[in-house]
Design a protein around this motif. Structure first.
Motif, PDB file in Angstrom:
ATOM      1  N   MET A  28       0.828  -1.196   0.000  1.00  0.00           N
ATOM      2  CA  MET A  28       0.000   0.000   0.000  1.00  0.00           C
ATOM      3  C   MET A  28       0.877   1.265   0.000  1.00  0.00           C
ATOM      4  O   MET A  28       0.533   2.251  -0.639  1.00  0.00           O
ATOM      5  CB  MET A  28      -0.923  -0.040   1.216  1.00  0.00           C
ATOM      6  CG  MET A  28      -1.916   1.079   1.217  1.00  0.00           C
ATOM      7  SD  MET A  28      -2.873   1.116  -0.276  1.00  0.00           S
ATOM      8  CE  MET A  28      -4.482   0.878   0.311  1.00  0.00           C
ATOM      9  N   LEU A  29       1.991   1.180   0.710  1.00  0.00           N
ATOM     10  CA  LEU A  29       2.890   2.330   0.777  1.00  0.00           C
ATOM     11  C   LEU A  29       3.482   2.651  -0.596  1.00  0.00           C
ATOM     12  O   LEU A  29       3.658   3.821  -0.943  1.00  0.00           O
ATOM     13  CB  LEU A  29       4.008   2.053   1.790  1.00  0.00           C
ATOM     14  CG  LEU A  29       4.918   3.221   2.134  1.00  0.00           C
ATOM     15  CD1 LEU A  29       4.111   4.374   2.720  1.00  0.00           C
ATOM     16  CD2 LEU A  29       5.995   2.790   3.093  1.00  0.00           C
ATOM     17  N   VAL A  30       3.745   1.613  -1.383  1.00  0.00           N
ATOM     18  CA  VAL A  30       4.282   1.816  -2.732  1.00  0.00           C
ATOM     19  C   VAL A  30       3.255   2.538  -3.601  1.00  0.00           C
ATOM     20  O   VAL A  30       3.600   3.465  -4.338  1.00  0.00           O
ATOM     21  CB  VAL A  30       4.685   0.465  -3.360  1.00  0.00           C
ATOM     22  CG1 VAL A  30       5.058   0.630  -4.818  1.00  0.00           C
ATOM     23  CG2 VAL A  30       5.824  -0.158  -2.584  1.00  0.00           C
ATOM     24  N   LEU A  31       1.997   2.142  -3.511  1.00  0.00           N
ATOM     25  CA  LEU A  31       0.950   2.801  -4.303  1.00  0.00           C
ATOM     26  C   LEU A  31       0.783   4.261  -3.902  1.00  0.00           C
ATOM     27  O   LEU A  31       0.591   5.122  -4.761  1.00  0.00           O
ATOM     28  CB  LEU A  31      -0.371   2.047  -4.153  1.00  0.00           C
ATOM     29  CG  LEU A  31      -0.395   0.642  -4.759  1.00  0.00           C
ATOM     30  CD1 LEU A  31      -1.745  -0.024  -4.482  1.00  0.00           C
ATOM     31  CD2 LEU A  31      -0.113   0.678  -6.233  1.00  0.00           C
TER      32      LEU A  31
END
Length: 124
Positions: A1-4
């Motif tokens: 989620m952090l990458v998105l």
């Protein structure tokens, strides 16, 4: 989620500049260079590397020939349309996307998706 979330933030920041200006060119070039560095670090340029392509000797030269022909056809069409006038009759890909990408949210989303696709190609 952090990458998105990171890709969404990248898209939002990269889309702040006007199209075809140096800040936007740098914002687009940075992920391209990052993907190239990541691909080389993963060893995509070495035959038989993990995560590399399949064995081309089994398929023969046909897939490569097909891709070269397809890319050549697209390049010829794009160059023909680039030098033809008017743009309304002979549009290029950039002229087709000029209107939708003139809106900040669409441009930000497009840049975020573009960066994510590059990352997804390298990390798969």
């Amino acid at each position: 989620m952090l990458v998105l979330v990171g890709f969404a933030v990248y898209g939002a920041l990269a889309a702040l500049g006007d199209p075809m200006t140096w800040p936007v060119r740098v914002a687009v070039a940075a992920p391209v260079l990052a993907v190239i560095v990541l691909a080389v670090r993963r060893g995509w340029h070495r035959p038989g590397s993990p995560g590399g392509r399949g064995d081309l000797s089994k398929a023969g030269p046909v897939p490569i020939i097909v891709w070269v022909v397809l890319l050549a056809v697209v390049a010829v069409i794009q160059l023909g349309h680039f030098f033809a006038e008017p743009r309304s009759i002979y549009p290029t890909l950039s002229s087709l996307f000029e209107q939708p990408l003139s809106f900040y949210p669409v441009r930000a989303a497009a840049l975020a998706v573009w960066a994510w696709l590059g990352w997804a190609l390298v990390t798969r």
